[in-house]
Design a protein around this motif. Sequence first.
Motif, PDB file in Angstrom:
ATOM      1  N   GLY A  51       0.861  -1.106  -0.096  1.00 22.85           N
ATOM      2  CA  GLY A  51      -0.021   0.054   0.169  1.00 22.85           C
ATOM      3  C   GLY A  51       0.825   1.367  -0.097  1.00 22.85           C
ATOM      4  N   SER A  52       2.235   1.162  -0.168  1.00 21.19           N
ATOM      5  CA  SER A  52       3.193   2.296  -0.092  1.00 21.19           C
ATOM      6  C   SER A  52       2.993   3.288  -1.421  1.00 21.19           C
ATOM      7  N   VAL A  53       3.111   4.526  -1.197  1.00 21.53           N
ATOM      8  CA  VAL A  53       2.715   5.560  -2.247  1.00 21.53           C
ATOM      9  C   VAL A  53       3.770   6.642  -1.938  1.00 21.53           C
ATOM     10  N   CYS A  54       4.668   6.794  -3.147  1.00 25.52           N
ATOM     11  CA  CYS A  54       5.878   7.587  -3.183  1.00 25.52           C
ATOM     12  C   CYS A  54       5.381   8.635  -4.138  1.00 25.52           C
ATOM     13  N   LEU A  55       5.162   9.968  -3.311  1.00 21.39           N
ATOM     14  CA  LEU A  55       5.092  11.087  -4.338  1.00 21.39           C
ATOM     15  C   LEU A  55       6.201  11.850  -4.580  1.00 21.39           C
ATOM     16  N   VAL A  56       6.478  12.279  -5.915  1.00 22.15           N
ATOM     17  CA  VAL A  56       7.709  12.839  -6.259  1.00 22.15           C
ATOM     18  C   VAL A  56       7.492  14.109  -7.031  1.00 22.15           C
ATOM     19  N   LEU A  57       8.313  15.113  -6.298  1.00 20.91           N
ATOM     20  CA  LEU A  57       8.127  16.630  -6.703  1.00 20.91           C
ATOM     21  C   LEU A  57       9.374  16.720  -7.723  1.00 20.91           C
ATOM     22  N   ALA A  58       9.378  17.297  -8.768  1.00 18.11           N
ATOM     23  CA  ALA A  58      10.497  17.401  -9.793  1.00 18.11           C
ATOM     24  C   ALA A  58      10.725  18.895 -10.126  1.00 18.11           C
ATOM     25  N   SER A  59      11.916  19.191 -10.378  1.00 16.62           N
ATOM     26  CA  SER A  59      12.298  20.517 -10.556  1.00 16.62           C
ATOM     27  C   SER A  59      12.174  20.830 -12.225  1.00 16.62           C
ATOM     28  N   GLU A  60      12.095  19.868 -13.157  1.00 21.03           N
ATOM     29  CA  GLU A  60      11.752  19.824 -14.379  1.00 21.03           C
ATOM     30  C   GLU A  60      10.884  18.838 -15.103  1.00 21.03           C
ATOM     31  N   VAL A  61      10.361  19.107 -16.235  1.00 20.64           N
ATOM     32  CA  VAL A  61       9.479  18.259 -16.806  1.00 20.64           C
ATOM     33  C   VAL A  61      10.214  17.344 -17.305  1.00 20.64           C
ATOM     34  N   TYR A  62       9.666  15.886 -17.831  1.00 20.21           N
ATOM     35  CA  TYR A  62      10.412  14.942 -18.178  1.00 20.21           C
ATOM     36  C   TYR A  62      11.370  15.195 -19.219  1.00 20.21           C
ATOM     37  N   ASP A  63      12.622  14.843 -19.113  1.00 23.49           N
ATOM     38  CA  ASP A  63      13.524  14.874 -20.384  1.00 23.49           C
ATOM     39  C   ASP A  63      14.474  13.807 -20.349  1.00 23.49           C
ATOM     40  N   GLU A  64      14.455  13.097 -21.517  1.00 29.48           N
ATOM     41  CA  GLU A  64      15.359  11.682 -21.339  1.00 29.48           C
ATOM     42  C   GLU A  64      16.748  12.151 -21.402  1.00 29.48           C
ATOM     43  N   ASP A  65      17.121  13.232 -21.847  1.00 25.59           N
ATOM     44  CA  ASP A  65      18.287  13.402 -21.896  1.00 25.59           C
ATOM     45  C   ASP A  65      19.123  13.917 -20.671  1.00 25.59           C
ATOM     46  N   ASP A  66      18.251  14.125 -19.703  1.00 25.96           N
ATOM     47  CA  ASP A  66      18.768  14.471 -18.289  1.00 25.96           C
ATOM     48  C   ASP A  66      19.007  13.181 -17.540  1.00 25.96           C
ATOM     49  N   TYR A  67      18.880  12.132 -17.966  1.00 28.41           N
ATOM     50  CA  TYR A  67      18.750  10.723 -17.447  1.00 28.41           C
ATOM     51  C   TYR A  67      20.328  10.094 -17.703  1.00 28.41           C
ATOM     52  N   ILE A  68      20.977   9.559 -16.695  1.00 31.93           N
ATOM     53  CA  ILE A  68      21.977   8.585 -16.904  1.00 31.93           C
ATOM     54  C   ILE A  68      21.455   7.106 -16.289  1.00 31.93           C
ATOM     55  N   ARG A  69      21.375   6.126 -17.341  1.00 26.25           N
ATOM     56  CA  ARG A  69      20.851   4.989 -16.997  1.00 26.25           C
ATOM     57  C   ARG A  69      21.855   3.937 -16.689  1.00 26.25           C
ATOM     58  N   ASP A  70      22.917   4.199 -17.114  1.00 25.84           N
ATOM     59  CA  ASP A  70      24.125   3.111 -16.815  1.00 25.84           C
ATOM     60  C   ASP A  70      25.057   3.535 -15.724  1.00 25.84           C
ATOM     61  N   PHE A  71      24.848   2.724 -14.872  1.00 28.11           N
ATOM     62  CA  PHE A  71      25.636   2.792 -13.526  1.00 28.11           C
ATOM     63  C   PHE A  71      27.303   3.134 -13.611  1.00 28.11           C
ATOM     64  N   GLU A  72      27.778   2.224 -14.731  1.00 30.79           N
ATOM     65  CA  GLU A  72      29.177   2.227 -14.918  1.00 30.79           C
ATOM     66  C   GLU A  72      29.573   3.847 -15.508  1.00 30.79           C
ATOM     67  N   LEU A  73      28.709   4.100 -16.422  1.00 31.90           N
ATOM     68  CA  LEU A  73      28.829   5.523 -17.309  1.00 31.90           C
ATOM     69  C   LEU A  73      28.710   6.719 -16.140  1.00 31.90           C
ATOM     70  N   PHE A  74      27.907   6.290 -15.046  1.00 31.54           N
ATOM     71  CA  PHE A  74      27.544   7.219 -14.034  1.00 31.54           C
ATOM     72  C   PHE A  74      28.763   7.507 -13.184  1.00 31.54           C
ATOM     73  N   LYS A  75      29.404   6.346 -12.813  1.00 28.76           N
ATOM     74  CA  LYS A  75      30.489   6.276 -12.186  1.00 28.76           C
ATOM     75  C   LYS A  75      31.820   6.738 -12.744  1.00 28.76           C
ATOM     76  N   THR A  76      31.880   6.668 -14.198  1.00 33.30           N
ATOM     77  CA  THR A  76      33.104   7.316 -14.961  1.00 33.30           C
ATOM     78  C   THR A  76      32.613   8.840 -15.064  1.00 33.30           C
ATOM     79  N   LEU A  77      31.582   9.257 -15.191  1.00 38.18           N
ATOM     80  CA  LEU A  77      31.130  10.560 -15.215  1.00 38.18           C
ATOM     81  C   LEU A  77      31.498  11.406 -13.901  1.00 38.18           C
ATOM     82  N   LYS A  78      31.397  10.643 -12.697  1.00 35.69           N
ATOM     83  CA  LYS A  78      31.583  11.462 -11.450  1.00 35.69           C
ATOM     84  C   LYS A  78      33.048  11.391 -11.221  1.00 35.69           C
ATOM     85  N   THR A  79      33.736  10.596 -11.671  1.00 39.28           N
ATOM     86  CA  THR A  79      35.288  10.507 -11.517  1.00 39.28           C
ATOM     87  C   THR A  79      36.209  11.145 -12.495  1.00 39.28           C
ATOM     88  N   THR A  80      35.503  11.722 -13.369  1.00 37.67           N
ATOM     89  CA  THR A  80      36.530  12.523 -14.207  1.00 37.67           C
ATOM     90  C   THR A  80      36.306  14.043 -14.112  1.00 37.67           C
TER      91      THR A  80
END
Length: 137
Positions: free
Chosen positions: A108-137
Amino acid sequence: MKNTTISDLKIIQIDKIKEERGTLSVIEKDVVPFQLKRVYYLYDVPSDAYRGGHAHKELYQFLIPVSGSFDVILNDGYNTKTITLNKPDKGLLIVPGIWRELENFSSGSVCLVLASEVYDEDDYIRDFELFKTLKTT
């Protein structure tokens, strides 16, 4: 991507008015540090499923457990932290550049999400290895 860390996350207390007829929580003015551009909610998530599995380049999110509970697993590329959300008068501010996964949804859980922007697929990083690379460079 922003150079944010786990320490930039924040639990924010949401004002509540409690009386014998029930409790009312209010999000207005500067409760969240961004202008709302999108609101959505997650529900009917099976207890063995997870949501998220991505990071955002620019988007801020504020997660509120309107009902029930769930865990938010957060990673900044170096450190991991798990936060259990289970009170509807407390929300989690997630800043850009933080990987997030949501799991262990109670019935029965419900998670409400308030977001600062409308949906934009280009804002997502969906690959964890790429994410780690971007964070360490």
